[in-house]
Structure formats: structure tokens, C-alpha cells
Design an enzyme around this catalytic site. Structure first.
Site, PDB file in Angstrom:
ATOM      1  N   LYS A 176       0.828  -1.127   0.077  1.00  0.00           N
ATOM      2  CA  LYS A 176      -0.011   0.025   0.158  1.00  0.00           C
ATOM      3  C   LYS A 176       0.921   1.178   0.018  1.00  0.00           C
ATOM      4  CE  LYS A 176      -2.179   3.148   2.249  1.00  0.00           C
ATOM      5  NZ  LYS A 176      -1.982   4.213   1.761  1.00  0.00           N
ATOM      6  N   GLU A 251       8.976   1.890  10.972  1.00  0.00           N
ATOM      7  CA  GLU A 251       9.917   2.649  10.463  1.00  0.00           C
ATOM      8  C   GLU A 251       9.283   4.127  10.416  1.00  0.00           C
ATOM      9  OE1 GLU A 251      13.272   1.735  10.059  1.00  0.00           O
ATOM     10  OE2 GLU A 251      13.113  -0.247  10.233  1.00  0.00           O
ATOM     11  N   CYS A 285      13.795  10.598   6.088  1.00  0.00           N
ATOM     12  CA  CYS A 285      13.595  10.384   7.316  1.00  0.00           C
ATOM     13  C   CYS A 285      14.620  10.868   8.243  1.00  0.00           C
ATOM     14  CB  CYS A 285      13.155   8.957   7.342  1.00  0.00           C
ATOM     15  SG  CYS A 285      14.161   7.613   6.753  1.00  0.00           S
ATOM     16  N   GLU A 383       9.163  17.217  13.879  1.00  0.00           N
ATOM     17  CA  GLU A 383       9.968  16.778  12.571  1.00  0.00           C
ATOM     18  C   GLU A 383       8.875  17.613  11.465  1.00  0.00           C
ATOM     19  OE1 GLU A 383       8.539  13.204  10.852  1.00  0.00           O
ATOM     20  OE2 GLU A 383      10.520  12.832   9.730  1.00  0.00           O
TER      21      GLU A 383
HETATM   22  P1  NAD Z   1       2.034   8.711   6.798  1.00  0.00           P
HETATM   23  O1  NAD Z   1       2.374   7.884   8.155  1.00  0.00           O
HETATM   24  O2  NAD Z   1       1.119   9.716   6.817  1.00  0.00           O
HETATM   25  O3  NAD Z   1       1.663   7.706   5.761  1.00  0.00           O
HETATM   26  C1  NAD Z   1       2.537   6.559   5.595  1.00  0.00           C
HETATM   27  C2  NAD Z   1       1.579   5.451   5.073  1.00  0.00           C
HETATM   28  O4  NAD Z   1       0.979   5.066   5.909  1.00  0.00           O
HETATM   29  C3  NAD Z   1       0.763   5.882   3.591  1.00  0.00           C
HETATM   30  O5  NAD Z   1       0.919   4.859   2.998  1.00  0.00           O
HETATM   31  C4  NAD Z   1      -0.463   6.047   4.512  1.00  0.00           C
HETATM   32  O6  NAD Z   1      -1.550   6.165   3.443  1.00  0.00           O
HETATM   33  C5  NAD Z   1      -0.238   4.958   5.539  1.00  0.00           C
HETATM   34  N1  NAD Z   1      -1.294   5.257   6.764  1.00  0.00           N
HETATM   35  C6  NAD Z   1      -1.572   6.329   7.344  1.00  0.00           C
HETATM   36  N2  NAD Z   1      -2.388   6.052   8.456  1.00  0.00           N
HETATM   37  C7  NAD Z   1      -2.570   4.720   8.488  1.00  0.00           C
HETATM   38  C8  NAD Z   1      -3.179   3.818   9.188  1.00  0.00           C
HETATM   39  N3  NAD Z   1      -3.971   4.206  10.304  1.00  0.00           N
HETATM   40  N4  NAD Z   1      -3.343   2.644   8.951  1.00  0.00           N
HETATM   41  C9  NAD Z   1      -2.481   2.143   7.869  1.00  0.00           C
HETATM   42  N5  NAD Z   1      -1.950   2.751   6.949  1.00  0.00           N
HETATM   43  C10 NAD Z   1      -1.990   4.265   7.191  1.00  0.00           C
HETATM   44  O7  NAD Z   1       3.616   9.297   6.466  1.00  0.00           O
HETATM   45  P2  NAD Z   1       3.884  10.029   5.249  1.00  0.00           P
HETATM   46  O8  NAD Z   1       3.583  11.350   5.364  1.00  0.00           O
HETATM   47  O9  NAD Z   1       3.435   9.475   3.770  1.00  0.00           O
HETATM   48  O10 NAD Z   1       5.629   9.862   5.264  1.00  0.00           O
HETATM   49  C11 NAD Z   1       6.383  10.937   5.832  1.00  0.00           C
HETATM   50  C12 NAD Z   1       6.907  10.077   7.221  1.00  0.00           C
HETATM   51  O11 NAD Z   1       7.262   9.029   7.045  1.00  0.00           O
HETATM   52  C13 NAD Z   1       7.828  11.016   7.900  1.00  0.00           C
HETATM   53  O12 NAD Z   1       7.604  10.918   9.177  1.00  0.00           O
HETATM   54  C14 NAD Z   1       9.199  10.207   7.618  1.00  0.00           C
HETATM   55  O13 NAD Z   1      10.282  10.568   8.616  1.00  0.00           O
HETATM   56  C15 NAD Z   1       8.732   8.915   7.639  1.00  0.00           C
HETATM   57  N6  NAD Z   1       9.742   8.000   6.909  1.00  0.00           N
HETATM   58  C16 NAD Z   1      10.572   7.305   7.701  1.00  0.00           C
HETATM   59  C17 NAD Z   1      11.377   6.502   6.985  1.00  0.00           C
HETATM   60  C18 NAD Z   1      11.932   5.188   8.029  1.00  0.00           C
HETATM   61  O14 NAD Z   1      12.688   4.501   7.116  1.00  0.00           O
HETATM   62  N7  NAD Z   1      12.150   5.325   8.930  1.00  0.00           N
HETATM   63  C19 NAD Z   1      11.519   6.473   5.522  1.00  0.00           C
HETATM   64  C20 NAD Z   1      10.756   7.334   4.931  1.00  0.00           C
HETATM   65  C21 NAD Z   1       9.921   8.243   5.539  1.00  0.00           C
END
Ligand code: NAD
Length: 489
Positions: A176, A251, A285, A383
């Protein structure tokens, strides 16, 4: 404008909702594609396809070496199509091609070869118990169907970190991607047609976190979830998974400190710190977004940081001259603006203002540097996930370590010093999954990454990255079976 379908069981499908989500090209601020808004029915189709591939199809019974050959083919196809995939990702999230395609051709696709090779080398063990006449052995087994949920900042890179070990472990997957950048993942399914994969091995559903991500996590046939995203989404997904006591790997985000010690090579440190955040427009990230500087050097270093950062050419990611691309989507662009305004309202001093930099059309914000705040302020604690750093003074090295650790995050940290012994001692005290000494941003398939504290748990890459997609089974075999009557008369 292309309208996409979702991918399940080796076929493309319209969403049951009959609804699509607009995907914008952030370089232009224009809709360029539409992706399905999938609901629970679509998810069920995808999960059943994955389950069929694992339970009845060839995948669950395939010999490990053969599984490795299938995974090698995926690596080959991605390498061959790296340019096309990179270009799609640039259009979908604005990331510079030079930050996508070379990685896709090198260390990211290397992970398919690394894990393909591991398929027939991941050994179980014979356990030296003291129980007589027993053979007790340990098997590593896949979960069956895993959900891989990814973020928008680097859809393919994030996915590959999960996909290669999940498959090598023997699982089938439902992916997803983020509602803000799903196209490169769907295009990946399209190019992988030539890899001749078992039907149902890879499936992709698209949609929002709440209406698509949550039902996917909640599906009883999904036995493990690997999630990359922010803390709120990760927490919500983990809560849903907890209802069925389902294992998750998280992550999540970071507010990573870059500690410049007073003996650092200043050119190296300034270039390294700037490179550790702005080239990815801060949307990584591990971006080092808190710069901790000795109080005696704060003026000198901030001047140098501003000097280097202000030279960045902000612009269209497809222009080879561009050094900093756009913010990946409109909601996030608005959030970064809000974060800058909140910092100003809280009294932070704006040393470099990135607002208004870059083309008029599209979602551009250039390097932005703040100072004049303490480590307990919102700007230093939350962040931004954008091209915004804050420079904070420390009095001595103990205080630098204390401040570095004084956050809910623990993803990465940088230390800049010419004293290697001091750096090693400091690295031991830093609460983060990755510590860089006199460099930043390096990554390799062999090297596990992940978070401390609320930056997450579980690891990606290396042996640990594969173990997360497996569980162990302990088998007891009686070598001299002897079972006396438990209730002798
Ligand atoms: P997000 O948490 O909004 O979404 C991430 C994914 O999760 C999306 O596909 C979203 O649709 C899904 N999602 C959101 N809520 C959900 C739920 N309740 N149940 C299941 N799926 C759900 O994050 P974002 O805005 O897409 O990405 C940015 C964040 O990702 C930043 O905080 C960044 O630091 C982090 N990030 C971390 C890493 C790592 O390896 N640690 C790598 C890249 C990005």
C-alpha cells in the site's frame, strides 16, 4: 492524464468504490494521474490473491534456491527500467532524478541480489538441549502474507527495503503506497510483468491511510505488517494490528541531531550538514534537522551554513541544473509553511528564508535556517520533514549529548570531529538507530537501519531485515520414543 487500476492476482482492477484519487506533479502543481481509492473489498481480493499464491500456488512450496532466482529476476527488471521508474517517481513526488535512478541501479536493486543469495543460506539450527533422546531443531518460517505500507518521500526506495527481504523470507505481499505518490509503485508492477512472477506474489492496493491502510492491517489473513511513515499513522496502524496481536515493524520519523564539535574540520562539517538535509528538500526520514553547535562558534558556523545553503538552486526537478526540488505535495507544502510561521510566532530568528524561492508554479520552498531557540521548543522537537533546520548552541559535550537525546525520536545522528576516540565514545551515548561520524546519509543493503524510541522498532536491511519477516518454529523429535502411561492403575 493516465488513470490507473490497482493490481491483484496478476491482473488490473477498477476500485470497488468507483472512486479515484488525483495525483499531482508537485513541480507544476498539476494533476497528472489518478489512482484507485480502494476499499475493504479490493483489499480482500488482493489479500486472497497473495494467500492463494502462498497457500496453494507455487510460492509457499518453492525451493529456496528457486525463490532466489525469482527475486534475482525482479532485481534485473528494476535495473533495466530504472530510468523509466525514476522519471515516473520524479513526476509523482518531485524528487530529483539524480537522487532516485542511480540508487535504483545500484545499492537499492543490489538488495534483491543480496537477499536472493540469502534464500538458500538462511540456516536453521540444532539446539543443544539437555533433554535426553530428543532432537530439537529450529526452523525459520515466513508469516505467509505481509502488508508493506510505504511513505511518499521515496516510494520505490522504501518499498525495495521491505520487498526484497519479505520475498526472500518466503512471503507473498500486499503493498500500500502513499495516497500522495502511488504511481511509481503501480508502474513497477507493470514493468515486472516481464519478470514472469507467480500470480498473486505481488499485489498493490492504493488509497488513504484510514480507508485502505487500516483495513489492510486489520485483514485476518495479513499476518505481519511493515510500515514506513510518520508517528501518528504508525501508531494508528500498530493499534489496529494489536487487536489481532499481529507483529509489526515500524520505520517512523526523526528529528535527527547533527553535532558539530569545536575541533571539527569546519568545511567538512558545514558541507556535510547542508548535504544531510537540503538536497532531498528535507524530505528524508534521517534528515539532520537539528544542528548542535558549540556556543563559542555559533555565529561563525551559522554564517557559513547560510552562505552555503543560500547558493542552492531551487527549481524543476527535471532541470539538470536544479539542486533542490519541490515539496512533494500540496498538503505537505502547506504544513511546512505553517511550521515556519509557527516558529516565527514563537520568536525563532529566521537566518535564511526559503519561502518564495524557485518557480512560481509548483510547491517550492528553499533552504530555511532558524536559530535563537532552545532545544525544548516545538521547532527543535517536531519533525518538519522539509528544508528547515534549526541551529542550537550547547555549552559542553555532555550538554550536546543530552540535547541530542532529548526528543521522542531516535532515528539517526551525525557527529563532526577530528577526534575519532571522542566520536566513538559519543556514538555510544547517542540514542539513535544510526550514527554517522564525519559523514551523513550513507546506506547499504548489508547495514540494518531503524529507530530507537518513537522512531520505530524492527530493522530493515542486513540479516535483521530478513528475520523481521520470519518467525521461528521449534521442532522436538523423539529419537528413542518412550511414552509411559501417564495414569498407571
Ligand atoms: P504517513 O504516516 O502519513 O503515511 C505513511 C503510509 O501509511 C501511507 O501509505 C499512508 O496511507 C499509510 N497510513 C496512514 N495512516 C494509516 C493507518 N492508520 N493505517 C494504515 N496505514 C496508514 O507518513 P507520510 O506522510 O506518508 O510520510 C512521511 C513520514 O514518513 C515522515 O515522518 C518520515 O520521517 C517517515 N519516513 C520514515 C522512514 C524510515 O525508514 N524510518 C522512511 C521514509 C519516511
Amino acid at each position: 492524464m493516465k488513470t490507473y487500476q490497482y493490481y491483484a492476482g496478476g491482473n488490473w482492477h477498477d476500485p470497488a468504490t468507483g472512486q479515484w484519487i488525483d495525483s499531482e506533479n508537485p513541480a507544476l502543481g498539476e494533476v497528472w494521474a489518478r489512482v484507485p481509492d480502494c476499499n475493504a473489498d479490493d483489499i480482500n481480493r488482493a489479500v486472497q490473491a497473495a494467500r492463494g499464491c502462498y497457500d496453494q500456488g507455487p510460492w509457499g512450496r518453492m525451493q529456496p534456491a528457486e525463490r532466489g532466482r525469482v527475486i534475482t529476476r525482479i532485481g534485473d527488471v528494476i535495473t533495466k527500467n530504472a530510468e523509466r521508474l525514476g522519471e515516473v517517481e520524479t513526476r509523482d513526488n518531485g524528487k530529483l532524478p539524480k537522487n532516485i535512478t542511480p540508487s535504483l541501479k545500484s545499492w537499492q536493486t543490489d538488495s534483491f541480489y543480496y537477499y536472493a543469495g540469502m534464500c538458500d543460506k538462511f540456516e536453521g539450527s540444532l539446539l543443544p538441549t539437555e533433554v535426553p533422546d530428543m532432537l530439537n531443531y529450529l526452523r525459520w518460517e515466513p508469516f505467509g502474507v505481509c502488508a508493506l505500507i510505504t511513505a511518499w518521500n521515496s516510494p520505490l526506495g522504501v518499498l525495495i527495503c521491505k520487498l526484497a527481504p519479505a520475498l526472500a523470507a518466503g512471503n507473498a505481499v500486499v503493498i500500500k503506497p502513499s495516497e500522495h505518490a502511488s504511481v511509481s509503485t503501480l508502474e513497477l508492477m507493470s514493468v515486472l510483468q516481464e519478470a514472469d512472477l507467480p500470480e498473486g506474489l505481488l499485489n498493490v492496493v492504493t488509497g488513504y491511510g484510514k480507508s485502505t491502510g487500516e483495513p489492510l492491517v486489520d485483514h485476518p489473513d495479513v499476518r505481519m505488517v511493515s510500515f514506513t511513515g510518520g508517528i501518528p499513522g504508525g501508531r494508528a496502524a500498530a493499534e489496529v494490528a494489536a487487536r489481532q496481536v499481529k507483529p509489526v515493524v515500524m520505520e517512523l520519523g526523526g528529528k535527527s541531531p547533527q553535532i558539530i564539535l569545536s575541533d571539527a574540520d569546519m568545511d567538512l562539517a558545514v558541507n556535510g550538514v547542508i548535504s544531510g538535509i537540503f538536497p532531498a528538500t528535507g524530505q528524508s526520514c534521517i534528515s539532520g534537522s537539528r544542528i548542535l553547535v558549540h556556543q563559542s562558534q555559533i555565529q561563525n558556523i551559522t554564517e557559513r551554513l547560510v552562505d552555503v545553503a543560500s547558493r542552492a538552486r531551487v527549481g524543476d526537478p527535471l532541470d539538470p541544473a536544479t539542486q533542490v526540488g519541490p515539496i512533494a505535495n500540496r498538503p505537505h507544502y502547506d504544513k511546512v509553511h505553517r511550521d515556519i510561521e509557527n516558529a516565527l510566532a514563537a520568536g525563532a530568528e529566521l537566518l535564511l528564508d526559503g519561502r518564495g524561492k524557485g518557480p512560481d508554479q509548483g510547491y517550492y520552498i528553499g533552504p530555511t535556517i532558524f536559530s535563537g531557540v532552545t532545544n525544548d521548543t516545538r521547532l527543535a522537537q517536531e519533525e518538519v520533514f522539509g528544508p528547515v533546520v534549526v541551529v542550537i548552541p550547547y555549552a559542553d559535550e555532555d550538554e550536546a549529548v543530552r540535547m541530542a537525546n532529548d526528543t521522542v525520536y531516535g532515528l539517526a545522528a551525525g557527529i563532526w570531529t577530528q577526534d575519532v576516540n571522542k566520536a566513538i565514545r559519543m556514538a555510544e551515548r547517542i540514542q539513535a538507530g544510526t550514527v554517522y561520524i564525519n559523514n551523513y546519509f550513507n546506506a547499504a543493503t548489508q547495514s540494518p537501519v531503524g529507530g530507537f524510541k518513537q522512531s520505530g522498532y524492527g530493522r530493515e536491511a542486513g540479516f535483521e531485515g530478513m528475520r523481521c519477516f520470519m518467525h521461528t518454529k521449534s521442532v522436538w523429535l523423539a529419537t528413542n520414543p518412550n511414552q509411559p502411561d501417564p495414569f498407571p492403575a
